[in-house]
Write a protein that holds these residues in place. Structure first.
Motif, mmCIF file in Angstrom:
data_model
loop_
_atom_site.group_PDB
_atom_site.id
_atom_site.type_symbol
_atom_site.label_atom_id
_atom_site.label_comp_id
_atom_site.label_asym_id
_atom_site.label_seq_id
_atom_site.Cartn_x
_atom_site.Cartn_y
_atom_site.Cartn_z
ATOM 1 N N VAL A 41 0.834 -1.205 0.000
ATOM 2 C CA VAL A 41 0.000 0.000 0.000
ATOM 3 C C VAL A 41 0.864 1.250 0.000
ATOM 4 O O VAL A 41 0.633 2.195 -0.764
ATOM 5 N N THR A 42 1.889 1.255 0.819
ATOM 6 C CA THR A 42 2.771 2.425 0.892
ATOM 7 C C THR A 42 3.498 2.643 -0.425
ATOM 8 O O THR A 42 3.613 3.780 -0.911
ATOM 9 N N THR A 43 3.988 1.580 -1.033
ATOM 10 C CA THR A 43 4.699 1.684 -2.315
ATOM 11 C C THR A 43 3.802 2.252 -3.395
ATOM 12 O O THR A 43 4.189 3.165 -4.139
ATOM 13 N N GLN A 44 2.590 1.722 -3.496
ATOM 14 C CA GLN A 44 1.668 2.191 -4.521
ATOM 15 C C GLN A 44 1.204 3.619 -4.257
ATOM 16 O O GLN A 44 1.009 4.404 -5.194
ATOM 17 N N LEU A 45 1.049 3.977 -2.988
ATOM 18 C CA LEU A 45 0.649 5.346 -2.647
ATOM 19 C C LEU A 45 1.741 6.336 -3.035
ATOM 20 O O LEU A 45 1.462 7.408 -3.586
ATOM 21 N N ARG A 46 2.986 5.987 -2.793
ATOM 22 C CA ARG A 46 4.093 6.865 -3.179
ATOM 23 C C ARG A 46 4.169 7.035 -4.686
ATOM 24 O O ARG A 46 4.419 8.140 -5.191
ATOM 25 N N GLN A 47 3.960 5.940 -5.429
ATOM 26 C CA GLN A 47 3.973 6.037 -6.882
ATOM 27 C C GLN A 47 2.832 6.917 -7.378
ATOM 28 O O GLN A 47 3.012 7.718 -8.307
ATOM 29 N N LEU A 48 1.659 6.781 -6.756
ATOM 30 C CA LEU A 48 0.523 7.608 -7.132
ATOM 31 C C LEU A 48 0.817 9.075 -6.881
ATOM 32 O O LEU A 48 0.533 9.940 -7.730
ATOM 33 N N MET A 49 1.402 9.389 -5.741
ATOM 34 C CA MET A 49 1.713 10.782 -5.416
ATOM 35 C C MET A 49 2.791 11.339 -6.332
ATOM 36 O O MET A 49 2.757 12.519 -6.705
ATOM 37 N N ASP A 50 3.748 10.503 -6.728
ATOM 38 C CA ASP A 50 4.773 10.962 -7.676
ATOM 39 C C ASP A 50 4.142 11.335 -9.019
ATOM 40 O O ASP A 50 4.527 12.334 -9.643
ATOM 41 N N GLU A 51 3.169 10.541 -9.463
ATOM 42 C CA GLU A 51 2.491 10.837 -10.727
ATOM 43 C C GLU A 51 1.690 12.132 -10.623
ATOM 44 O O GLU A 51 1.679 12.956 -11.554
ATOM 45 N N LEU A 52 1.022 12.314 -9.497
ATOM 46 C CA LEU A 52 0.266 13.545 -9.289
ATOM 47 C C LEU A 52 1.185 14.755 -9.195
ATOM 48 O O LEU A 52 0.835 15.857 -9.671
ATOM 49 N N ARG A 53 2.360 14.589 -8.619
ATOM 50 C CA ARG A 53 3.331 15.679 -8.525
ATOM 51 C C ARG A 53 3.781 16.113 -9.920
ATOM 52 O O ARG A 53 3.928 17.307 -10.206
ATOM 53 N N GLN A 54 3.989 15.134 -10.818
ATOM 54 C CA GLN A 54 4.379 15.477 -12.185
ATOM 55 C C GLN A 54 3.265 16.240 -12.891
ATOM 56 O O GLN A 54 3.527 17.164 -13.666
ATOM 57 N N LYS A 55 2.014 15.837 -12.645
ATOM 58 C CA LYS A 55 0.886 16.568 -13.229
ATOM 59 C C LYS A 55 0.834 17.994 -12.694
ATOM 60 O O LYS A 55 0.537 18.942 -13.442
ATOM 61 N N ALA A 56 1.115 18.135 -11.398
ATOM 62 C CA ALA A 56 1.099 19.473 -10.793
ATOM 63 C C ALA A 56 2.184 20.351 -11.403
ATOM 64 O O ALA A 56 1.950 21.529 -11.699
ATOM 65 N N LEU A 57 3.363 19.801 -11.606
ATOM 66 C CA LEU A 57 4.463 20.566 -12.200
ATOM 67 C C LEU A 57 4.132 20.989 -13.627
ATOM 68 O O LEU A 57 4.612 22.024 -14.100
ATOM 69 N N ALA A 58 3.305 20.184 -14.292
ATOM 70 C CA ALA A 58 2.913 20.516 -15.663
ATOM 71 C C ALA A 58 1.682 21.421 -15.688
ATOM 72 O O ALA A 58 1.205 21.785 -16.767
ATOM 73 N N GLY A 59 1.150 21.784 -14.505
ATOM 74 C CA GLY A 59 -0.013 22.655 -14.431
ATOM 75 C C GLY A 59 -1.300 21.965 -14.835
ATOM 76 O O GLY A 59 -2.266 22.619 -15.228
ATOM 77 N N GLN A 60 -1.344 20.627 -14.710
ATOM 78 C CA GLN A 60 -2.507 19.869 -15.180
ATOM 79 C C GLN A 60 -3.277 19.190 -14.046
ATOM 80 O O GLN A 60 -4.191 18.421 -14.305
ATOM 81 N N LEU A 61 -2.919 19.470 -12.805
ATOM 82 C CA LEU A 61 -3.567 18.833 -11.664
ATOM 83 C C LEU A 61 -4.614 19.757 -11.069
ATOM 84 O O LEU A 61 -4.346 20.936 -10.813
ATOM 85 N N THR A 62 -5.813 19.194 -10.837
ATOM 86 C CA THR A 62 -6.879 19.996 -10.240
ATOM 87 C C THR A 62 -6.966 19.707 -8.747
ATOM 88 O O THR A 62 -6.535 18.646 -8.279
ATOM 89 N N HIS A 63 -7.555 20.641 -8.009
ATOM 90 C CA HIS A 63 -7.729 20.445 -6.570
ATOM 91 C C HIS A 63 -8.691 19.298 -6.285
ATOM 92 O O HIS A 63 -8.563 18.604 -5.271
#
Length: 477
Positions: A41-63
């Motif tokens: 669970v922890t491994t998959q959660l970290r991977q999910l957050m890393d993907e969301l972080r990349q979206k945020a850096l690209a300005g494509q992540l919504t609240h």
């Protein structure tokens, strides 16, 4: 792609991502930890957050994507996907009974129970209970094989290609093996007889032509470096017309005169005469050995109806050499295969009951009337599920045995034929429908022919038919 200023202002930033520790303390996450374990669970959660972080850096992540509910729902989906088995059961409606891509022969119940038993308990796999010393795992099935084939001795490896490789390497390494050009088959997956010979360290000596090979061709090819005359049963194709082959009896006579072993690769060998059940004749292992050949190799998961395995049967003096070869250990079968093999071979002791007990033979001998009844029951349900743009008809069709067995023979069958009758391109719509069926929770595998999808019901069990009936009635396709 240009991102608007307003979108950039509304987009979530990397700093807005919730802390992993806090997410792990959420009640829904705790339930996932109980099911999948803390580490995964922890491994998959970290991977999910890393993907969301990349979206945020690209300005494509919504609240909205950072709310706990969608985050943890996404996490649950990831965990389900990563733990799902890649090996899935499918419904085989291809019309090919022994389908190489779909696992070939289905094991009878007796073999399944035998495998389950040895999965959970210690066994005498290599332990002689009479002497209390180390034993030979081949001994578990060797007597059965010899009784059913008339062989002096036998050994088992993990498939027929391995059986041929081991036989050649043990008896003909650095020497010549004579084979007719018309028998240099490719046995699937780009594995070819010449390539196996090269891997075994044997020198292939081709004789004759593609369509005609005479006794004299073999006779002229014999020399001091000849280790073997090998005949390959052309089970996955047929040469017709102006042809000539040299019979096994003639080769046996030549081999004895020149003291050269004669071997036969039967490929999808069978242990019984299939004509007694109305099926085409295929040379049996016993018939082949009765000609006097020294060794025969064949598969366990084709016409024999057992697990994946390869047999080498015949003269004991040669089998003894093969058993002592180092490759034998590398190619040997495990306890699960041996358990299944013993159970399947035991069924052959009562051949009159094989059609009801051996799954492969049961499928090959199914009455077309039974198959037609199944197709008739499913036709209206599938028609309603697909709607007006498709036409579903129950029609007669021809099944095939498969896995290189009797390539020009067919079995009368029945199934569903689906045509597209809408305004779009028919080929495109049929391919999309085939994919939808293939990607169901329980995949349905058919075949496309001339812009129509064919679903042959020969291999469809009663339980599978009921599941399809319920699925198509309630959820559609």
């Amino acid at each position: 792609m240009t991102v608007s200023v307003s979108s950039q202002l509304n987009a979530a930033r990397p700093a807005d991502l919730p802390a992993i520790d806090k997410l792990l303390q959420h009640g829904k996450t705790a339930a996932l930890v109980a099911e999948y374990g803390q580490t995964l669970v922890t491994t998959q959660l970290r991977q999910l957050m890393d993907e969301l972080r990349q979206k945020a850096l690209a300005g494509q992540l919504t609240h909205a994507e950072l709310a706990h509910e969608p985050l943890l729902t996404g996490l649950a989906a990831r965990l389900s996907e990563v733990t799902a088995s890649k090996l899935k059961t499918v419904i085989n409606l291809t019309g090919t009974v022994l389908h190489t891509n779909l696992g070939r022969a289905l094991l009878p119940d007796s073999a399944v129970q035998a495998v389950v038993k040895v999965l959970t308990q210690a066994t005498n796999l290599e332990f002689d209970l009479d002497t209390g010393r180390r034993g030979d795992r081949d001994s578990l099935v060797e007597d059965l094989i010899c009784e059913l084939t008339g062989a002096e001795a036998a050994t088992v490896v993990n498939n027929n290609a391995a059986a041929v490789l081991l036989m050649l390497n043990a008896l003909a390494a650095q020497r010549e093996v004579i084979v007719s050009r018309g028998e240099l088959v490719e046995i699937g997956g780009s594995f070819r007889i010449p390539d196996i010979m090269t891997s075994a360290g044997s020198t292939l000596v081709e004789v004759g032509t593609t369509n005609r090979t005479h006794y004299a061709d073999y006779e002229r090819a014999l020399g001091e470096r000849t280790a073997m005359i090998m005949k390959v049963h052309c089970s996955n194709y047929a040469v017709v017309g102006f042809t000539k082959t040299t019979g096994i009896n003639e080769l046996v006579r030549l081999g004895r005169e020149r003291r050269v072993p004669v071997t036969v690769d039967l490929g999808s060998g069978t242990l019984v005469d299939l004509t007694q059940w109305g099926l085409p004749h295929e040379p049996t292992v016993r018939e082949t050995l009765a000609t006097g050949v020294d060794l025969v190799t064949f598969s366990g998961d084709k016409l024999l109806g057992g697990p994946q395995a390869g047999f080498i049967v015949g003269r004991k003096s040669l089998i003894d050499i093969i058993k002592k070869h180092p490759l034998k250990r590398a190619l040997r079968t495990g306890k699960l295969t041996m358990a299944a093999l013993e159970a399947v071979l035991s069924l052959y002791l009562s051949p009159e009951r094989l059609p009801e007990r051996l799954t492969t033979l049961h499928l090959l001998t199914r009455a077309r009337s039974d198959i037609q009844a199944q197709a008739g029951q499913l036709q209206p349900v599938l028609q309603q599920a697909l709607g007006r743009d498709f036409t579903v008809t129950a029609e007669p069709m021809l099944s095939q045995i498969g896995s290189g067995a009797m390539p020009v023979e067919s079995l009368p069958s029945f199934g569903l034929v689906i045509h597209y009758s809408g305004t779009d391109k028919a080929g495109k719509q049929i391919m999309q429908l085939e994919r939808r069926l293939r990607c169901q929770a329980e995949p349905v595998i058919g075949r496309i022919h001339k812009n129509a999808l064919y679903l042959d019901c020969r291999c469809l069990t009663a339980e599978q038919a009921q599941r399809l009936h319920t699925l198509w009635s309630n959820q559609g396709v």
